[in-house]
Design a protein around this motif. Structure first.
Motif, mmCIF file in Angstrom:
data_model
loop_
_atom_site.group_PDB
_atom_site.id
_atom_site.type_symbol
_atom_site.label_atom_id
_atom_site.label_comp_id
_atom_site.label_asym_id
_atom_site.label_seq_id
_atom_site.Cartn_x
_atom_site.Cartn_y
_atom_site.Cartn_z
ATOM 1 N N THR A 53 0.834 -1.198 0.000
ATOM 2 C CA THR A 53 0.000 0.000 0.000
ATOM 3 C C THR A 53 0.877 1.260 0.000
ATOM 4 O O THR A 53 2.037 1.233 0.432
ATOM 5 N N ALA A 54 0.305 2.360 -0.509
ATOM 6 C CA ALA A 54 1.084 3.584 -0.753
ATOM 7 C C ALA A 54 1.903 4.042 0.455
ATOM 8 O O ALA A 54 3.062 4.434 0.314
ATOM 9 N N MET A 55 1.331 3.976 1.654
ATOM 10 C CA MET A 55 2.080 4.523 2.804
ATOM 11 C C MET A 55 3.364 3.743 3.059
ATOM 12 O O MET A 55 4.358 4.315 3.515
ATOM 13 N N LEU A 56 3.372 2.429 2.756
ATOM 14 C CA LEU A 56 4.596 1.643 2.964
ATOM 15 C C LEU A 56 5.666 2.047 1.950
ATOM 16 O O LEU A 56 6.855 2.109 2.280
ATOM 17 N N ALA A 57 5.245 2.313 0.707
ATOM 18 C CA ALA A 57 6.203 2.705 -0.324
ATOM 19 C C ALA A 57 6.774 4.097 -0.038
ATOM 20 O O ALA A 57 7.979 4.325 -0.170
ATOM 21 N N VAL A 58 5.916 5.011 0.381
ATOM 22 C CA VAL A 58 6.384 6.366 0.696
ATOM 23 C C VAL A 58 7.308 6.324 1.917
ATOM 24 O O VAL A 58 8.376 6.947 1.936
ATOM 25 N N ALA A 59 6.894 5.572 2.935
ATOM 26 C CA ALA A 59 7.717 5.461 4.145
ATOM 27 C C ALA A 59 9.092 4.897 3.805
ATOM 28 O O ALA A 59 10.118 5.376 4.304
ATOM 29 N N ALA A 60 9.125 3.890 2.936
ATOM 30 C CA ALA A 60 10.403 3.260 2.565
ATOM 31 C C ALA A 60 11.332 4.286 1.908
ATOM 32 O O ALA A 60 12.540 4.298 2.174
ATOM 33 N N ARG A 61 10.792 5.146 1.080
ATOM 34 C CA ARG A 61 11.614 6.166 0.408
ATOM 35 C C ARG A 61 12.208 7.174 1.390
ATOM 36 O O ARG A 61 13.256 7.751 1.139
ATOM 37 N N ALA A 62 11.489 7.389 2.507
ATOM 38 C CA ALA A 62 11.891 8.456 3.433
ATOM 39 C C ALA A 62 12.759 7.950 4.583
ATOM 40 O O ALA A 62 13.415 8.740 5.250
ATOM 41 N N GLY A 63 12.757 6.647 4.833
ATOM 42 C CA GLY A 63 13.493 6.094 5.972
ATOM 43 C C GLY A 63 12.587 5.142 6.725
ATOM 44 O O GLY A 63 12.274 4.066 6.212
ATOM 45 N N ALA A 64 12.119 5.539 7.906
ATOM 46 C CA ALA A 64 11.222 4.689 8.692
ATOM 47 C C ALA A 64 10.243 5.538 9.508
ATOM 48 O O ALA A 64 10.129 5.382 10.720
ATOM 49 N N PRO A 65 9.487 6.419 8.829
ATOM 50 C CA PRO A 65 8.554 7.267 9.590
ATOM 51 C C PRO A 65 7.433 6.472 10.264
ATOM 52 O O PRO A 65 6.868 6.927 11.257
ATOM 53 N N LEU A 66 7.110 5.272 9.744
ATOM 54 C CA LEU A 66 6.071 4.437 10.358
ATOM 55 C C LEU A 66 6.703 3.393 11.283
ATOM 56 O O LEU A 66 6.148 2.324 11.510
ATOM 57 N N GLY A 67 7.870 3.714 11.823
ATOM 58 C CA GLY A 67 8.594 2.766 12.671
ATOM 59 C C GLY A 67 7.930 2.501 14.004
ATOM 60 O O GLY A 67 8.277 1.539 14.697
ATOM 61 N N HIS A 68 6.995 3.369 14.403
ATOM 62 C CA HIS A 68 6.233 3.081 15.620
ATOM 63 C C HIS A 68 4.737 3.315 15.351
ATOM 64 O O HIS A 68 4.343 3.454 14.200
ATOM 65 N N ASP A 69 3.914 3.328 16.385
ATOM 66 C CA ASP A 69 2.450 3.374 16.224
ATOM 67 C C ASP A 69 2.000 4.442 15.223
ATOM 68 O O ASP A 69 2.430 5.589 15.289
#
Lengths: 254, 254
Positions: free
Chosen positions: B115-131
């Motif tokens: 899903t889009a948020m995982l792809a965007v997060a991957a490009r940026a580093g790990a912004p979804l690394g926690h809750d």
């Protein structure tokens, strides 16, 4: 500096969930780092070194891979699911933030993967079809009080809730307490999905309700989805029910 | 009844993000249904029928595919990203819930995707690394008041927030209002990531702050991640900064 580090998501189970990008990235690295069961999923390639490590050694693993890259190598860290969701990508960023200045010049790439909640949701229907949150129940790295506050906020605001890290040997009571808290906010009939080892040969999916959730066994390989007030169930003759959260919400009280 | 319907996630961009399971499922279907740009991504297979439809026709598309399956065919609906996240899997469940009884006997399979948020997060580093939470900004299907309440709850409780459907021609002001609301809850220095068309040749990633977010252009192809109080940034010489949310949180006020 010519070194590279790639953090690769393997998806939740066997190689069915690998993306082409992940396959290519696994091939390209000259050294693989990871938790042993994840490394075991990756076919061997001649000349590629492997460094298996234990579950709790994320920081040491990230540092070892960064040191390899800093010497000019191409290291890859493998991660189950998506490396960006409660996984290795954050550990790598933390290691770079706290490590030697030279690590900031390394090329770092994160290759996304199918995270557990997407695989479990797919098996059940579409429980994440509308607004949802993902929350780790582990109080190893944050205070339990904060977990309770987040559960409370999410349930009250009508988010479907995906629970990562629900149980471990060292954390036996947290899931029960979380479900009890949610039962104060949501109806007992709210659908709850337990997915275990989804994508593996021993996978198991249990669809129950919030009132019945206390009787379902969970462990470290489990991912739990608790519905919102909107989430509903379609009974099907001879088939597992479909659980879904509709795209439309009529009223603000939802 | 022997009919089958598969709902297949193509991931966010080109075929790099396809899983093997999705490739196999695309091959197996005898009729493909989908929004035209998604169908265009799938290579043609002899003997496979294609039914392209418009963006707003989710319900009609789901019904057409279910009718095909009910006649004994093997229909597949393709979806960008993951079909379970603000996408076709919920439409299919809604159609089954409201459709003829016979549709409940059909074999329905959902194949997850990135899903889009995982792809965007991957490009940026790990912004979804926690809750974190995922929230659709579209008020076509829910009251704007409810969106505000959820933004408020998520920011106050310390969730990182992924915004789906931030803008469309018919919804020009919603993103600005959402960012203004979040600016009352979070510091102006909070990292904000705009990902547009990630995984496609024209992809674009903009890393800014909540104070600067109003100046970034977004459209229907954008996915926005707003950090929490914990989210931080690593500046890197000659490279894009890394944005990450640490795994550990010390205090409850976070």
């Amino acid at each position: 500096m010519s070194g590279r580090l790639t953090v690769i998501g393997l998806g939740p189970g066997d190689e069915r969930y690998l993306t082409r990008e992940a396959e290519d990235a696994l091939q390209a690295a000259d050294a693989l780092y990871g938790y042993r069961p994840y490394l075991d999923r990756v076919p061997a390639r001649e000349g590629q070194i492997r460094h298996a490590s234990d579950n709790r050694e994320e920081a040491a693993r990230a540092e070892a891979a960064l040191r390899h890259a800093a010497f000019g190598g191409h290291a890859a860290i493998v991660s189950g699911g998506d490396p960006g969701v409660f996984a290795m990508a954050a550990s790598v960023c933390e290691a770079i933030a706290n490590g030697p200045e030279a690590w900031r010049s390394l090329e770092v790439t994160v290759v996304p993967g199918i995270t557990a909640m997407l695989a479990v949701a797919a098996r059940a229907g579409a429980p994440l079809g509308h607004d949802f949150c993902a929350l780790s129940l582990s109080d190893n790295l944050k205070p339990w009080e904060l977990i309770e506050r987040r559960l409370d906020a999410a349930a009250n605001a009508g988010f479907v809730i995906a629970l990562y890290n629900p149980v471990s040997r060292a954390r036996p009571w947290q899931l029960g307490k979380a479900l009890a808290l949610l039962a104060h906010r949501l109806d007992g009939s709210t659908p709850v999905i337990f997915g275990r080892a989804i994508g593996r040969s021993d996978e198991n999916l249990t669809i129950t309700t919030l009132a019945g959730a206390g009787e379902v066994t969970a462990d470290m390989a489990s991912l739990i989805i608790v519905g919102s007030r909107e989430t509903r169930l379609i009974a099907r003759p001879g088939l597992s029910p479909l659980v879904y959260t509709p795209r439309a919400i009529e009223s603000v009280s939802a």
